[in-house]
Scaffold this motif. Sequence first.
Motif, mmCIF file in Angstrom:
data_model
loop_
_atom_site.group_PDB
_atom_site.id
_atom_site.type_symbol
_atom_site.label_atom_id
_atom_site.label_comp_id
_atom_site.label_asym_id
_atom_site.label_seq_id
_atom_site.Cartn_x
_atom_site.Cartn_y
_atom_site.Cartn_z
ATOM 1 N N ASP A 44 -26.818 13.422 16.604
ATOM 2 C CA ASP A 44 -28.073 13.547 15.100
ATOM 3 C C ASP A 44 -27.269 14.998 14.333
ATOM 4 O OD1 ASP A 44 -29.641 14.504 13.820
ATOM 5 O OD2 ASP A 44 -31.425 14.011 15.289
ATOM 6 N N GLU A 45 -27.019 14.578 13.455
ATOM 7 C CA GLU A 45 -26.083 15.576 12.418
ATOM 8 C C GLU A 45 -24.048 15.885 12.517
ATOM 9 O OE1 GLU A 45 -28.902 15.531 10.699
ATOM 10 O OE2 GLU A 45 -30.035 16.908 10.486
ATOM 11 N N CYS A 84 -32.394 10.862 9.280
ATOM 12 C CA CYS A 84 -32.558 10.226 11.008
ATOM 13 C C CYS A 84 -33.229 8.906 10.804
ATOM 14 C CB CYS A 84 -33.179 11.653 11.694
ATOM 15 S SG CYS A 84 -32.523 12.804 11.588
ATOM 16 N N HIS A 224 -28.683 19.078 16.204
ATOM 17 C CA HIS A 224 -30.430 18.827 15.443
ATOM 18 C C HIS A 224 -30.769 20.196 15.695
ATOM 19 C CE1 HIS A 224 -33.306 18.669 13.268
ATOM 20 N NE2 HIS A 224 -32.586 17.141 12.327
ATOM 21 N N ASP A 291 -25.193 10.397 13.028
ATOM 22 C CA ASP A 291 -26.226 9.695 12.681
ATOM 23 C C ASP A 291 -26.801 9.551 11.117
ATOM 24 O OD1 ASP A 291 -27.495 12.115 12.132
ATOM 25 O OD2 ASP A 291 -29.285 11.360 12.692
ATOM 26 N N ASN A 292 -25.760 10.832 10.453
ATOM 27 C CA ASN A 292 -25.998 10.930 8.493
ATOM 28 C C ASN A 292 -25.041 12.037 8.501
ATOM 29 O OD1 ASN A 292 -28.861 12.307 10.064
ATOM 30 N ND2 ASN A 292 -27.212 13.606 8.478
HETATM 31 CA CA LIG Z 1 -30.197 13.038 11.559
#
Ligand SMILES: [Ca+2]
Length: 476
Positions: A44-45, A84, A224, A291-292
């Motif tokens: 995540d991130e 997310c 994250h 994820d992004n």
């Molecule tokens: Ca994210």
Amino acid sequence: MKRRDFIKAASLSAAALTVPGCTYARRRSAKNSSKPNIVYIMLDELGYFELSCMGNKYIETPNIDRMTTEGIRFTQALAGGPVCAPTRCTLMTGLHTGHATVRKNSQTWPMRAEDVTVAEVLKQAGYATGGFGKWGCGDRGTTGVPEMHGFDLFYGYYNQTHAHSYYPYYLVLNGEKVPLEGNAGDFGKGQQYSHYLIFDESIKFIREHRDRPFFCYCAWTPPHGRWEIPEDEPAFQELKDKPWTAKKTTPDGARVYAAMVKMVDRQVGRILALLKDLGIEDNTIVFVCGDNGGNAVFKSSTHPNGFFSPNGGVFRGNKGNLYEGGLRIPMLVRWPGKIKVGVVSDFLWYFPDVMPTLAELAGVKPPDNIDGISIVPTLLGENVVGRKQKNHKFLYWEHGSQVAVRMGSFKAVKPGKNKPFELYDLGKDLGELNNIAAENPGILAKMTKYAGQSHTENLIGEVLDKEKRFMGHKAR
Ligand SMILES: [Ca+2]
């Protein structure tokens, strides 16, 4: 449910899976392992430039780096959304954000019962399906929960805000709360660090399903925020005295952040080692991605792009917008003996392509009406697969009032409400600095037409029991 009961329940569900597993194991050896195991690790991130192999000067990621020499690295693999929840929904459903159900980080906008996920598709192919980490496509008590969408097992956080704490009161297993003894819903302190538990369950799932095809979806939360890590975590011990003065939330922010990346890097290494130990390395495809786009945390006057410069000062914007900084992610794929090693590919693809790709690897058809294309010819070679890689006519994103379209090297971006589309040629202008909309009305008209055709009404799933939703960190 107590932890002990949880383990019992988990092993019961594993036992239930083991029965048909015998059949699958036989079928698998008879068909010479035609269905690969799939391990999909999404951090995540994690930013495009936050790996040591990408030149990051603060963070060491030897295990993820290994994926580049033992597999393929993509330079133009893009997230399905800039935050997310939508990005997860595109990954799960093969639909872009103009068609997917979850298009924003709302905690009250779940997937619909009729949405079909990649886990459901893989289940039809005989896969055991497990998810670990942050779900984000529907809270408890809604039609969006993973147990209604093809997951035999999902352990972690259903609600994204819940995932902001690494010491929560409870995690969720198949819709049920699993209390974490010693945690009191406080930020930064407690006795059970959630990500250790989530990692352990990821590993356990792989071990327990080694004899049948499995899909292990590791939607892990680190790095994250909030940035929390146990004091005795080896990665933190190694970094705790670094003279990094970046301030945010806690004085230790940057050190903790880097330690979280280092921790998940070690865990990626443990998964690769486990696959080898279990003798299933050659029959397992492993993805590692973000994820992004990178989140420029720890910004300051000396570090205007964020302390760790996740977008390298190369991509414009970051998490939350549709410039490249919001969409570019690291993407590495490894399958020994099947994917050529040390390859860097500029093939252009995004999260909606994951479902049809995994479906093809598993030998089943995905639903007809999806937006993604299979990238199996790119992964395994056009000669091996016997067909040319199909290219996207265009790629599409929307996020609130922002819209973006990619067509070849052209990128059209509408950065907000009442703002006109901008046009960039990423082949010449990766930083999206030179708006060429006025000089190219024909190209822009074509791309805005695609945009107009891509947006459908945003339907919403149902809340079946609102008492089950996440009620805040202090609620049990
Ligand atoms: Ca994210």
